[in-house]
Design an enzyme around this catalytic site. Structure first.
Site, PDB file in Angstrom:
ATOM      1  N   ARG A  14       2.096   7.636  -3.395  1.00 59.11           N
ATOM      2  CA  ARG A  14       1.804   6.522  -4.324  1.00 59.11           C
ATOM      3  C   ARG A  14       0.768   5.569  -3.706  1.00 59.11           C
ATOM      4  NH1 ARG A  14       7.281   3.959  -2.632  1.00 59.11           N
ATOM      5  NH2 ARG A  14       6.537   2.238  -1.328  1.00 59.11           N
ATOM      6  N   TYR A 154       4.136  -7.332  10.800  1.00 57.17           N
ATOM      7  CA  TYR A 154       3.077  -6.585  10.098  1.00 57.17           C
ATOM      8  C   TYR A 154       1.709  -6.877  10.702  1.00 57.17           C
ATOM      9  CZ  TYR A 154       0.541  -4.855   5.935  1.00 57.17           C
ATOM     10  OH  TYR A 154      -0.289  -4.174   5.061  1.00 57.17           O
ATOM     11  N   LYS A 158      -0.856  -4.343  12.445  1.00 59.13           N
ATOM     12  CA  LYS A 158      -2.188  -4.086  11.874  1.00 59.13           C
ATOM     13  C   LYS A 158      -3.307  -4.493  12.839  1.00 59.13           C
ATOM     14  CE  LYS A 158      -0.897  -2.242   7.965  1.00 59.13           C
ATOM     15  NZ  LYS A 158      -1.146  -0.810   7.716  1.00 59.13           N
TER      16      LYS A 158
HETATM   17  P1  NAD Z   1       2.968   1.450  -0.911  1.00 58.55           P
HETATM   18  O1  NAD Z   1       4.247   0.816  -0.520  1.00 58.55           O
HETATM   19  O2  NAD Z   1       2.663   1.643  -2.349  1.00 58.55           O
HETATM   20  O3  NAD Z   1       2.795   2.859  -0.183  1.00 58.55           O
HETATM   21  C1  NAD Z   1       3.149   3.068   1.156  1.00 58.55           C
HETATM   22  C2  NAD Z   1       3.423   4.540   1.330  1.00 58.55           C
HETATM   23  O4  NAD Z   1       3.817   4.784   2.695  1.00 58.55           O
HETATM   24  C3  NAD Z   1       4.588   5.031   0.453  1.00 58.55           C
HETATM   25  O5  NAD Z   1       4.245   6.258  -0.143  1.00 58.55           O
HETATM   26  C4  NAD Z   1       5.735   5.210   1.444  1.00 58.55           C
HETATM   27  O6  NAD Z   1       6.666   6.202   1.058  1.00 58.55           O
HETATM   28  C5  NAD Z   1       4.960   5.633   2.687  1.00 58.55           C
HETATM   29  N1  NAD Z   1       5.741   5.439   3.907  1.00 58.55           N
HETATM   30  C6  NAD Z   1       6.413   4.344   4.311  1.00 58.55           C
HETATM   31  N2  NAD Z   1       7.035   4.565   5.470  1.00 58.55           N
HETATM   32  C7  NAD Z   1       6.743   5.843   5.830  1.00 58.55           C
HETATM   33  C8  NAD Z   1       7.086   6.663   6.918  1.00 58.55           C
HETATM   34  N3  NAD Z   1       7.878   6.213   7.915  1.00 58.55           N
HETATM   35  N4  NAD Z   1       6.610   7.935   6.978  1.00 58.55           N
HETATM   36  C9  NAD Z   1       5.811   8.414   5.987  1.00 58.55           C
HETATM   37  N5  NAD Z   1       5.456   7.675   4.910  1.00 58.55           N
HETATM   38  C10 NAD Z   1       5.920   6.409   4.840  1.00 58.55           C
HETATM   39  O7  NAD Z   1       1.830   0.570  -0.204  1.00 58.55           O
HETATM   40  P2  NAD Z   1       0.241   0.573  -0.317  1.00 58.55           P
HETATM   41  O8  NAD Z   1      -0.137  -0.768  -0.820  1.00 58.55           O
HETATM   42  O9  NAD Z   1      -0.264   1.784  -1.001  1.00 58.55           O
HETATM   43  O10 NAD Z   1      -0.108   0.596   1.237  1.00 58.55           O
HETATM   44  C11 NAD Z   1      -0.758   1.667   1.889  1.00 58.55           C
HETATM   45  C12 NAD Z   1      -1.309   1.184   3.211  1.00 58.55           C
HETATM   46  O11 NAD Z   1      -2.260   0.139   2.976  1.00 58.55           O
HETATM   47  C13 NAD Z   1      -0.245   0.569   4.140  1.00 58.55           C
HETATM   48  O12 NAD Z   1      -0.530   0.897   5.478  1.00 58.55           O
HETATM   49  C14 NAD Z   1      -0.426  -0.908   3.924  1.00 58.55           C
HETATM   50  O13 NAD Z   1       0.023  -1.668   5.011  1.00 58.55           O
HETATM   51  C15 NAD Z   1      -1.925  -1.006   3.739  1.00 58.55           C
HETATM   52  N6  NAD Z   1      -2.388  -2.215   3.059  1.00 58.55           N
HETATM   53  C16 NAD Z   1      -2.069  -2.458   1.776  1.00 58.55           C
HETATM   54  C17 NAD Z   1      -2.530  -3.612   1.157  1.00 58.55           C
HETATM   55  C18 NAD Z   1      -2.245  -3.948  -0.274  1.00 58.55           C
HETATM   56  O14 NAD Z   1      -2.662  -5.039  -0.712  1.00 58.55           O
HETATM   57  N7  NAD Z   1      -1.577  -3.114  -1.042  1.00 58.55           N
HETATM   58  C19 NAD Z   1      -3.312  -4.521   1.888  1.00 58.55           C
HETATM   59  C20 NAD Z   1      -3.614  -4.228   3.207  1.00 58.55           C
HETATM   60  C21 NAD Z   1      -3.149  -3.072   3.784  1.00 58.55           C
END
Ligand code: NAD
Length: 246
Positions: A14, A154, A158
């Site tokens: 996702r 976090y 990061k």
């Molecule tokens: P999300 O929660 O929609 O997706 C995170 C995914 O990581 C999920 O599919 C989850 O099942 C998987 N996951 C979690 N723990 C896991 C594990 N131990 N092993 C394997 N898979 C695991 O979040 P997102 O927004 O799509 O985030 C994706 C990445 O982007 C993350 O690293 C997040 O920190 C980073 N990020 C997101 C944002 C934002 O605004 N959404 C901003 C900065 C960074």
């Protein structure tokens, strides 16, 4: 652009990981769709990629566990013969003010968001060194650059990812392996949906381009870093944040 390449994308069922897996598939890569939760959602991503005329498999693995990660990379190599691109995307949040943060909230986030990147990178390195080619792209966050109240765990993870990116870039450059990071700002996914409306409105005010990003915005930056167009770029962090941190 990525015809014949094999990409492993962690947390790809996702959000940003899903968009990255599909974008790499669109460019012709075969994709290992890693998931830790819903197999059904991962299989939907696999079907979507296969519908683009390339190949994909779903592989369950917890990025925070060494055995699990090694089994995933072994399966990727035995199925597709190589690993050319690794996208370390899996991540979680357990937000709390420092004074209230429990040790397990700290450990969970560091283990998934930082140790997970270390374990997956280590697991692909031998194969990429043998190939004398590879692309590693780590998903960090702009808060890893700016800091953010309520996210000590976090932010530490990061920021650590940015440091790890630079170090692995230096260690692996002689083998033609590039390592870069993408630091998203506020991207509309399940992770940000859980923030209340007040926080979201406050965030919006801080974004010069005046809208939240979409997972595809991050996927496009990752695709660039996975492609030959970025062959002379390593150790860098690209902000995909609408100008939020500059
Ligand atoms: P999300 O929660 O929609 O997706 C995170 C995914 O990581 C999920 O599919 C989850 O099942 C998987 N996951 C979690 N723990 C896991 C594990 N131990 N092993 C394997 N898979 C695991 O979040 P997102 O927004 O799509 O985030 C994706 C990445 O982007 C993350 O690293 C997040 O920190 C980073 N990020 C997101 C944002 C934002 O605004 N959404 C901003 C900065 C960074």
């Amino acid at each position: 652009m990525l015809q014949g390449k094999v990409a492993v994308v962690t947390g790809a069922s996702r959000g940003i990981g899903r968009a990255v897996a599909i974008e790499l598939g669109k460019l012709g890569a075969k994709v290992v769709v890693n998931y830790s939760g819903s197999e059904a959602k991962a299989l939907e991503v696999v079907d979507e990629i296969k519908g683009l005329g390339t190949d994909a498999i779903a592989v369950q693995a917890n990025v925070a566990e060494s055995d699990s990660v090694q089994a995933m990379i072994k399966e990727a190599i035995s199925t597709f013969g190589s690993v050319d691109i690794l996208v370390n995307n899996a991540g979680i949040t357990r937000d709390n003010l420092l004074m209230r943060m429990k040790e397990d909230e700290w450990d969970d986030v560091i283990n998934t968001n930082l140790k997970g990147v270390f374990l997956c990178t280590k697991a692909v390195t031998r194969q990429m060194m043998k190939q004398r080619a590879g692309r590693i792209i780590n998903i960090s966050s702009i808060v890893g650059v700016s800091g953010n109240a309520g996210q000590a765990n976090y932010v530490a993870a990061k920021s650590g990812v940015i440091g790890l990116t630079k170090t692995t870039a230096k260690e692996l450059a002689s083998r033609n392996i590039t390592v870069n990071a993408v630091a998203p700002g506020f991207i509309a996914t399940d992770m940000t949906d859980k923030l209340n409306e007040e926080v979201q409105a406050e965030m919006l005010k801080q974004i010069p381009l005046a809208s939240f990003g979409q997972p595809e915005d991050v996927a496009n930056a990752v695709a660039f870093l996975a492609s030959d167009a970025s062959r002379y770029i390593t150790g860098q962090t690209i902000h995909v944040d609408g100008g939020m941190v500059m």
